[in-house]
Motif scaffolding. Sequence first.
Motif, PDB file in Angstrom:
ATOM      1  N   VAL A  81       0.852  -1.192   0.000  1.00 30.61           N
ATOM      2  CA  VAL A  81       0.000   0.000   0.000  1.00 30.61           C
ATOM      3  C   VAL A  81       0.884   1.236   0.000  1.00 30.61           C
ATOM      4  N   TYR A  82       0.637   2.110  -0.942  1.00 33.94           N
ATOM      5  CA  TYR A  82       1.376   3.373  -1.069  1.00 33.94           C
ATOM      6  C   TYR A  82       0.503   4.496  -0.523  1.00 33.94           C
ATOM      7  N   THR A  83       0.976   5.154   0.559  1.00 32.94           N
ATOM      8  CA  THR A  83       0.198   6.214   1.188  1.00 32.94           C
ATOM      9  C   THR A  83       1.135   7.096   2.005  1.00 32.94           C
ATOM     10  N   GLY A  84       0.587   8.105   2.672  1.00 28.85           N
ATOM     11  CA  GLY A  84       1.381   9.000   3.507  1.00 28.85           C
ATOM     12  C   GLY A  84       1.822   8.328   4.800  1.00 28.85           C
ATOM     13  N   PHE A 130      -2.250   0.285   7.575  1.00 25.82           N
ATOM     14  CA  PHE A 130      -2.196  -0.778   6.581  1.00 25.82           C
ATOM     15  C   PHE A 130      -1.315  -1.940   7.025  1.00 25.82           C
ATOM     16  N   THR A 131      -0.255  -1.662   7.752  1.00 24.67           N
ATOM     17  CA  THR A 131       0.524  -2.777   8.284  1.00 24.67           C
ATOM     18  C   THR A 131      -0.309  -3.576   9.273  1.00 24.67           C
ATOM     19  N   ALA A 132      -1.245  -2.915   9.944  1.00 19.92           N
ATOM     20  CA  ALA A 132      -2.099  -3.609  10.908  1.00 19.92           C
ATOM     21  C   ALA A 132      -3.010  -4.647  10.253  1.00 19.92           C
ATOM     22  N   VAL A 133      -3.292  -4.495   8.960  1.00 19.81           N
ATOM     23  CA  VAL A 133      -4.141  -5.475   8.272  1.00 19.81           C
ATOM     24  C   VAL A 133      -3.312  -6.481   7.480  1.00 19.81           C
ATOM     25  N   GLY A 134      -1.985  -6.415   7.635  1.00 24.12           N
ATOM     26  CA  GLY A 134      -1.133  -7.412   7.006  1.00 24.12           C
ATOM     27  C   GLY A 134      -0.506  -7.004   5.699  1.00 24.12           C
ATOM     28  N   ALA A 135      -0.645  -5.744   5.312  1.00 25.26           N
ATOM     29  CA  ALA A 135      -0.050  -5.254   4.071  1.00 25.26           C
ATOM     30  C   ALA A 135       1.309  -4.620   4.354  1.00 25.26           C
ATOM     31  N   GLN A 136       2.117  -4.482   3.326  1.00 25.31           N
ATOM     32  CA  GLN A 136       3.380  -3.756   3.428  1.00 25.31           C
ATOM     33  C   GLN A 136       3.118  -2.307   3.029  1.00 25.31           C
TER      34      GLN A 136
END
Length: 439
Positions: free
Chosen positions: A39-42, A49-55
């Motif tokens: 996930v690309y974000t601020g 997003f790391t909390a849902v298992g994404a990088q």
Amino acid sequence: MVESGMAEVMIAVMPFQGHVAPMAAVARAFVEAGHGVRVYTGSAHADRFTAVGAQALRWTSAPDFDEHDLAATFPMLRGRKGPRQMLANVEHVFVRTAAAQSDDLVRAFDERPWDVVVADGLSLGAHLASERTRTPWVTVSIVPLAIPSRDLPPPMLGLAPATGALGRLRDRALRAVARAGAYGIRRAYIAERARAGLPANGRSFDEAWYSSDLVCATGVAELEFARSDLATHVVFVGELTRATAGGAALPTWWDEVAASAEPVVHVTQGTLNVDPHDLIEPTFAALGRQPVLVVAATGRADDPSLPFPAPPNARVAGLLPYGALLPRVDVMVTNGGWGGVLAALAAGIPLIVAGGDLDKPGVAARVAWSGAGVNLRSGRPSARTVLRGWRRVSTDAAYRVNAARIAERLAEHHGPAEVVEHTLRLLATRQPPAAATAE
């Protein structure tokens, strides 16, 4: 589709709370389905997003910013309101960061190629990165559709489509005026394409926000103006975030809400333009002496205080857990944030909408057109206007009936899972390019 059946997914999210929450639900759905998710974000939202298992990948070339102090990064926005703010926001926050966003994304692609980029509909950088990498792009429209149509007035004016020959002439003239008014933004978009090394591609600026392969639109058809030219690759997916018991903590005064014998009116200032003078103050003035309990959310969890006194029948918090609150709400007064509007309608709550800028006038127009609420036609209504709106919604049962009808349609969807399903179907039918490498 990749041979393993598992896809590498890049999700691009503009770093605003109202964008992050629904896209976090989409990211979770892809992770739970077994796909590789970045996930690309601020930086302020990376942990979500790391909390849902994404990088999480942070804005680097693109200017990371604080959504509560945009002027610190974009000083040209300071002191602007209404249409001037809308145009400046779109140009400087969303358009003039697009090439830099695409640079960040292309570097990530070079490190580990993705199969598809799934982007918040206002992430213009994802569009450019998709072109540069020649990979599929899915738009998740987390605000109402603004795809241009020969049947509709310009989307940001907050107008329902006119009827009759004169009405159609009005809308045609307004579309021409809107194109002229957005000349500076169109020039900025052309410049960003050039900065990203991309030539003109034959698509207008208004179309540039939307994938030509797949658009997953939040909401339901009952909230969309009728048009004859809606593309077949646009699908409605309902809500992306449903009100649950989690989220913000219950305030200390919650027992008063749970035990209230009076109708509860919720007023929310949203999470972007959070000046409480705009909507909370006139709502307090309008309902402070009415037989209701007013529950206000300022949109600032870090500082829920107000610069004016609250009436005795009002309670104030920064953010509130909608899973607990909405089942107790009789009427909602809102600034028109699309996520909050969908949450209220999913609970069958009629609305009073004060949409001031960006997509919010269009939200207000859609709610009124659907019959599920009233449009105050201003982001800073007077107390008298709020009071009239509350009386209409509270006494005319048709508003509640229409809100319940939309709630039934929303309940038929499971938004995040549908985004995954539609995306995988696109990948299964799309032939990969001869060489999917970044330019």
